[in-house]
Design a protein around this motif. Sequence first.
Motif, PDB file in Angstrom:
ATOM      1  N   PRO A  30      15.982  59.655 -54.772  1.00  0.00           N
ATOM      2  CA  PRO A  30      15.796  59.926 -53.345  1.00  0.00           C
ATOM      3  C   PRO A  30      16.105  58.700 -52.481  1.00  0.00           C
ATOM      4  N   LYS A  31      16.479  58.969 -51.253  1.00  0.00           N
ATOM      5  CA  LYS A  31      16.891  57.903 -50.333  1.00  0.00           C
ATOM      6  C   LYS A  31      15.812  56.849 -50.156  1.00  0.00           C
ATOM      7  N   SER A  32      14.544  57.279 -49.983  1.00  0.00           N
ATOM      8  CA  SER A  32      13.461  56.318 -49.748  1.00  0.00           C
ATOM      9  C   SER A  32      13.234  55.435 -50.976  1.00  0.00           C
ATOM     10  N   VAL A  33      13.359  55.983 -52.165  1.00  0.00           N
ATOM     11  CA  VAL A  33      13.171  55.211 -53.394  1.00  0.00           C
ATOM     12  C   VAL A  33      14.364  54.284 -53.606  1.00  0.00           C
ATOM     13  N   TYR A  34      15.559  54.785 -53.342  1.00  0.00           N
ATOM     14  CA  TYR A  34      16.778  53.968 -53.404  1.00  0.00           C
ATOM     15  C   TYR A  34      16.650  52.749 -52.489  1.00  0.00           C
ATOM     16  N   HIS A  35      16.087  52.947 -51.314  1.00  0.00           N
ATOM     17  CA  HIS A  35      15.885  51.844 -50.364  1.00  0.00           C
ATOM     18  C   HIS A  35      14.964  50.787 -50.971  1.00  0.00           C
ATOM     19  N   GLN A  36      13.888  51.226 -51.631  1.00  0.00           N
ATOM     20  CA  GLN A  36      12.962  50.284 -52.245  1.00  0.00           C
ATOM     21  C   GLN A  36      13.628  49.499 -53.373  1.00  0.00           C
ATOM     22  N   LYS A  40      13.639  45.426 -52.871  1.00  0.00           N
ATOM     23  CA  LYS A  40      12.924  44.639 -53.881  1.00  0.00           C
ATOM     24  C   LYS A  40      13.862  44.033 -54.929  1.00  0.00           C
ATOM     25  N   GLN A  41      15.142  44.363 -54.844  1.00  0.00           N
ATOM     26  CA  GLN A  41      16.123  43.921 -55.838  1.00  0.00           C
ATOM     27  C   GLN A  41      15.686  44.337 -57.245  1.00  0.00           C
ATOM     28  N   HIS A  42      15.247  45.588 -57.329  1.00  0.00           N
ATOM     29  CA  HIS A  42      14.766  46.135 -58.594  1.00  0.00           C
ATOM     30  C   HIS A  42      15.837  46.946 -59.319  1.00  0.00           C
ATOM     31  N   VAL A  43      17.074  46.694 -58.996  1.00  0.00           N
ATOM     32  CA  VAL A  43      18.181  47.298 -59.730  1.00  0.00           C
ATOM     33  C   VAL A  43      19.163  46.186 -60.082  1.00  0.00           C
ATOM     34  N   THR A  44      19.475  46.067 -61.362  1.00  0.00           N
ATOM     35  CA  THR A  44      20.421  45.031 -61.794  1.00  0.00           C
ATOM     36  C   THR A  44      21.523  45.661 -62.631  1.00  0.00           C
ATOM     37  N   VAL A  45      22.673  44.988 -62.623  1.00  0.00           N
ATOM     38  CA  VAL A  45      23.818  45.411 -63.436  1.00  0.00           C
ATOM     39  C   VAL A  45      24.132  44.273 -64.392  1.00  0.00           C
ATOM     40  N   ASN A  46      24.018  44.539 -65.676  1.00  0.00           N
ATOM     41  CA  ASN A  46      24.223  43.519 -66.717  1.00  0.00           C
ATOM     42  C   ASN A  46      23.368  42.282 -66.457  1.00  0.00           C
ATOM     43  N   GLY A  47      22.105  42.539 -66.025  1.00  0.00           N
ATOM     44  CA  GLY A  47      21.120  41.474 -65.849  1.00  0.00           C
ATOM     45  C   GLY A  47      21.148  40.766 -64.517  1.00  0.00           C
ATOM     46  N   PHE A  66      10.652  50.705 -61.050  1.00  0.00           N
ATOM     47  CA  PHE A  66       9.982  51.466 -59.998  1.00  0.00           C
ATOM     48  C   PHE A  66       8.500  51.111 -59.990  1.00  0.00           C
ATOM     49  N   GLU A  67       7.921  51.043 -58.797  1.00  0.00           N
ATOM     50  CA  GLU A  67       6.493  50.760 -58.663  1.00  0.00           C
ATOM     51  C   GLU A  67       5.795  51.899 -57.937  1.00  0.00           C
ATOM     52  N   THR A  68       4.494  51.977 -58.114  1.00  0.00           N
ATOM     53  CA  THR A  68       3.712  53.078 -57.549  1.00  0.00           C
ATOM     54  C   THR A  68       3.970  53.256 -56.064  1.00  0.00           C
ATOM     55  N   ASN A  69       4.008  52.138 -55.311  1.00  0.00           N
ATOM     56  CA  ASN A  69       4.153  52.254 -53.855  1.00  0.00           C
ATOM     57  C   ASN A  69       5.582  52.553 -53.404  1.00  0.00           C
ATOM     58  N   ASP A  70       6.494  52.769 -54.347  1.00  0.00           N
ATOM     59  CA  ASP A  70       7.852  53.211 -53.992  1.00  0.00           C
ATOM     60  C   ASP A  70       7.877  54.695 -53.643  1.00  0.00           C
ATOM     61  N   PHE A  71       6.806  55.416 -53.998  1.00  0.00           N
ATOM     62  CA  PHE A  71       6.808  56.870 -53.911  1.00  0.00           C
ATOM     63  C   PHE A  71       5.798  57.375 -52.889  1.00  0.00           C
ATOM     64  N   ARG A  72       6.184  58.463 -52.232  1.00  0.00           N
ATOM     65  CA  ARG A  72       5.290  59.101 -51.270  1.00  0.00           C
ATOM     66  C   ARG A  72       4.356  60.109 -51.944  1.00  0.00           C
ATOM     67  N   THR A  73       4.697  60.489 -53.173  1.00  0.00           N
ATOM     68  CA  THR A  73       3.900  61.468 -53.900  1.00  0.00           C
ATOM     69  C   THR A  73       2.531  60.879 -54.227  1.00  0.00           C
ATOM     70  N   PRO A  74       1.441  61.533 -53.820  1.00  0.00           N
ATOM     71  CA  PRO A  74       0.104  61.009 -54.152  1.00  0.00           C
ATOM     72  C   PRO A  74      -0.154  61.076 -55.654  1.00  0.00           C
ATOM     73  N   LEU A  75      -0.953  60.155 -56.152  1.00  0.00           N
ATOM     74  CA  LEU A  75      -1.285  60.156 -57.565  1.00  0.00           C
ATOM     75  C   LEU A  75      -2.126  61.386 -57.891  1.00  0.00           C
ATOM     76  N   PRO A  76      -1.786  62.117 -58.945  1.00  0.00           N
ATOM     77  CA  PRO A  76      -2.595  63.270 -59.332  1.00  0.00           C
ATOM     78  C   PRO A  76      -4.001  62.823 -59.735  1.00  0.00           C
ATOM     79  N   ASN A  77      -4.954  63.701 -59.491  1.00  0.00           N
ATOM     80  CA  ASN A  77      -6.342  63.396 -59.850  1.00  0.00           C
ATOM     81  C   ASN A  77      -6.993  64.668 -60.372  1.00  0.00           C
ATOM     82  N   TYR A  78      -7.018  64.806 -61.703  1.00  0.00           N
ATOM     83  CA  TYR A  78      -7.569  66.001 -62.325  1.00  0.00           C
ATOM     84  C   TYR A  78      -8.770  65.640 -63.184  1.00  0.00           C
ATOM     85  N   HIS A  79      -9.814  66.481 -63.120  1.00  0.00           N
ATOM     86  CA  HIS A  79     -10.925  66.323 -64.048  1.00  0.00           C
ATOM     87  C   HIS A  79     -10.432  66.566 -65.467  1.00  0.00           C
TER      88      HIS A  79
END
Length: 304
Positions: A30-36, A40-47, A66-79
């Motif tokens: 997704p565009k928002s994750v691609y932006h992150q 953050k320079q979290h994509v490398t090519v051959n290091g 990828f890090e947790t705050n890259d995503f808008r999806t809330p963390l699931p919380n199930y009993h």
Amino acid sequence: MQAWHYHLKRRLTATELPLRDLLRREWLIPKSVYHQLRVKQHVTVNGVYQSVNTLIHPGDLIELTFETNDFRTPLPNYHAGQAAQTAVLYETSDILAVNKPIGQKTHPNQPWENNSLFNDVASYLEPQHCLPYIVHRLDMETSGVLLVAKNPVVLPILNRLIKTKRIKRHYIAWIHGQLNLQQGTIDAPIGRDPFDKRKRKVAGTNAVTAITHYKVLKQASDRTLVGIELETGRTHQIRVHFASIGHPLVGDPLYDPQGNQYVRLFLHADRLHLLTPFSYEPILIKAPLPAVFNQKVLLKKLPK
């Protein structure tokens, strides 16, 4: 903060393309994750971090973080549920496919509930330090293949693959009566039933496009076994569509006037054609057909 790391080697048979196109168009990030990834320079090519205009060649190694705050999806919380109840059909580090039993909700409707499939799956995944994310749903009365994302990275990718029909879901159902055609399509919009909030109906309130393809597999004197593929995925779509043409699903408690006479709703998600994120390897996942579907005379409830 949780992080997910991917080391992805470009296939030797792959075509050259810019890094931007690989991330956005081929891998469907997704565009928002691609932006992150870029910020953050979290994509490398051959290091090495490279411009997104960099041409990617066959054999290149692309590493993504990828890090947790890259995503808008809330963390699931199930009993916690019952991990042992989870019937695994297929599993990778990103994806879980399970065989959903009849009579169990896909997910809880209230935060305090602990008896849905996703409560059980959450307990199953806990030792892996993973959480379950909903990709699609099955009605409580429907059994069969259900796909689960094990992290927020692949969730939007799987959603795109389903939306663009690259992941295909197949169902088997017994319906009342005999069809005139050996195969066909039901194209009728589905909306809410204004008189029963539990139900949906063709051309109901706020109706949206709904398309169902079917093929006759077997015919009996008063019922037909059909194979079904969905082009859209509306609530109760299969059940509403066949009821609308006068052939309700056998045992349907909402749309079959004789539904309460049978032991179950005879609808089963028997196959799912998966494309795995990033590699796009085709995988066929099957859920065994419940034995009750093979009865010459479909089982009815015993008199009380």
